[in-house]
Design an enzyme around this catalytic site. Structure first.
Site, PDB file in Angstrom:
ATOM      1  N   LYS A   1      -4.829   1.251   5.117  1.00  0.00           N
ATOM      2  CA  LYS A   1      -4.184   2.041   4.074  1.00  0.00           C
ATOM      3  C   LYS A   1      -3.929   3.110   4.385  1.00  0.00           C
ATOM      4  O   LYS A   1      -4.665   3.851   5.381  1.00  0.00           O
ATOM      5  CB  LYS A   1      -5.271   1.892   2.630  1.00  0.00           C
ATOM      6  CG  LYS A   1      -4.629   2.118   1.468  1.00  0.00           C
ATOM      7  CD  LYS A   1      -3.641   0.894   1.273  1.00  0.00           C
ATOM      8  CE  LYS A   1      -3.509   0.539  -0.340  1.00  0.00           C
ATOM      9  NZ  LYS A   1      -3.444  -0.667  -0.600  1.00  0.00           N
TER      10      LYS A   1
HETATM   11  N1  GLU Z   1      -0.123  -1.834  -1.130  1.00  0.00           N
HETATM   12  C1  GLU Z   1      -0.130  -3.174  -1.310  1.00  0.00           C
HETATM   13  C2  GLU Z   1      -1.574  -3.893  -1.359  1.00  0.00           C
HETATM   14  O1  GLU Z   1      -2.517  -3.339  -1.785  1.00  0.00           O
HETATM   15  C3  GLU Z   1       0.660  -4.215  -0.353  1.00  0.00           C
HETATM   16  C4  GLU Z   1       0.182  -4.202   1.186  1.00  0.00           C
HETATM   17  C5  GLU Z   1       1.169  -4.679   2.207  1.00  0.00           C
HETATM   18  O2  GLU Z   1       2.010  -5.507   1.821  1.00  0.00           O
HETATM   19  O3  GLU Z   1       0.877  -4.575   3.066  1.00  0.00           O
HETATM   20  O4  GLU Z   1      -2.059  -5.130  -1.557  1.00  0.00           O
END
Ligand code: GLU
Length: 419
Positions: free
Chosen positions: A107
């Site tokens: 993240k």
């Molecule tokens: N931000 C989204 C999540 O928390 C998507 C992450 C992604 O598609 O890599 O799942």
């Protein structure tokens, strides 16, 4: 001693300890499985429209590299700090492993209110952030995606900036891109459609029909608004919605297209109606069949959990329920069917995976193929969580986390510790 602090990281740690106890993970494996592999902090200076310079802090945490590249969104929000980003990276790992995707979790984020930037400033900040991250990311190293405060346009700027430095177009560097820039059909709607699909499975399991059900959605961003629409298409009545500016409740049903038109025009729910307005805390406590927290972490706490009067809690957001609230939910297991976050919102990263695969192969799928594969993978994952929950007599959350954590642990065991 750790640099990761704060309530969200504490929550991820507490959850992990409970799961590690449940699956009887030996002590000497625990730190290796839980602590992030890498964390990068960058300072991102940009020229402001008034000629001044502002420096923003950016982060990226890559949790583990055992199953493939790391994967996860980039958040632009005022609350972003290293502890929150690390917790979200850890949750991405359990989510990817649960869905059987060949990724570790990651993240990233920037501590900024994106609404306070002009569009030129937002572009400058997005480009500077990804430029600072070039040594640490790559299509086979770490693949970014949207999260709170970022969207397709930001992903297009990320992809373009990375590609300019490589001297060729590298669409696989991020997912959640616009279809016009190498994205996949169905990614934008994927998380919300996935939530609605799983709510359908949950309704089925407890014997409720969508046409006789009601839903309240907290958060009206990409996840919340698509979930509301997708449920409405299935016949569910939307009786409450809220965002960070306003909350509305109408037992007779809200007009979703009017709400969407208002948000498209004004940027938020603020000012939609004065008669339908309700206190945010009271909205969550209204009787409904389905409650969807689709905004930020830690909104369902020990203080408000006893007030919930829903039959299904569908966690569209990451980490919306604190461990203290979870203990109480566990006692109400027969009353409230929980779709835990790492299952409920997995549609987003699943379609990100499809986008990455299509980009690597340069072979693109039609929307119905994306959707049917998404539903297939969600169904398989849902069935596994239900079976594990029945077998171990544990909550859906414990079952989902146990499957995810075990898969990461097993991969680490099998690969061994080098050198
Ligand atoms: N931000 C989204 C999540 O928390 C998507 C992450 C992604 O598609 O890599 O799942």
């Amino acid at each position: 001693m750790t640099i990761y602090t704060g309530p969200v990281f504490e929550m991820a740690r507490r959850q992990f300890d409970q799961i590690a106890n449940h699956i009887e993970m030996p002590d000497d494996e625990r730190e290796r499985v839980f602590y992030p592999k890498r964390a990068v902090t960058v300072s991102c200076p940009i020229h402001r429209d008034d000629g001044s310079v502002t420096v923003f802090q950016g982060y990226r945490v890559q949790h583990h590299l055992t199953l493939g590249p790391t994967k996860g969104g980039t958040r632009f929000a005022k609350t972003v700090d290293i502890g929150e980003v690390a917790a979200l990276a850890v949750w991405m790992s359990w989510k990817c492993a649960l869905a059987g995707l060949p990724y570790g979790g990651a993240k990233g984020g920037i501590t900024v209110d994106p609404r306070a930037l002009s569009s030129r400033e937002l572009e400058a900040l997005s480009r500077r952030y990804i430029q600072e991250m070039i040594p640490f990311v790559g299509p086979h190293t770490d693949v970014m995606a949207p999260d709170m405060g970022t969207d397709e346009q930001v992903m297009a700027w990320f992809m373009d900036t990375y590609s300019m430095y490589q001297g060729r177009t590298v669409t696989e560097i991020v997912t959640g891109k616009p279809v016009s820039a190498g994205g996949t059909e169905g990614r934008r709607e994927a998380t919300g459609r996935g939530v609605a699909h799983l709510v359908g499975r949950a309704l089925d399991r407890i014997g409720l029909s969508p046409q006789r059900s009601t839903v309240i959605v907290q958060g009206f961003g990409n996840v919340g608004s698509v979930t509301a629409c997708a449920l409405a298409e299935r016949g569910v009545k939307v009786i409450g919605v809220s965002d960070h500016t306003a909350s509305y409740y109408s037992p007779g049903g809200l007009d979703l297209s009017e709400l969407q038109r208002h948000v498209a025009c004004k940027g938020s729910l603020h000012g939609f109606s004065s008669e339908l307005s309700i206190e945010p805390e009271d909205l969550m406590a209204q009787r409904c069949d389905i409650l969807v927290p689709a905004a930020v972490e830690r909104v369902i706490t020990h203080e408000n959990v006893s007030r919930l009067r829903c039959r299904i809690l569908a966690e569209g957001a990451n980490g919306p329920t604190t461990p203290e609230a979870d203990e109480i939910l566990d006692q109400r297991r027969d009353e409230i069917f929980v779709l835990p976050d790492i299952l409920c919102n997995a549609g987003g990263v699943i379609v990100s995976y499809f986008e990455w695969v299509q980009g690597l192969q340069q072979l693109f799928w039609a929307e119905n193929e994306v959707l049917s594969r998404l539903h297939g993978l969600l169904d398989r994952t849902f069935d596994q969580v239900m079976a594990r929950s029945d077998r171990d007599r544990v909550s859906h959350r414990t079952a989902a986390l146990a499957i995810g954590v075990e898969r990461v642990r097993d991969a680490k065991r099998t690969r061994g510790l080098f050198p």
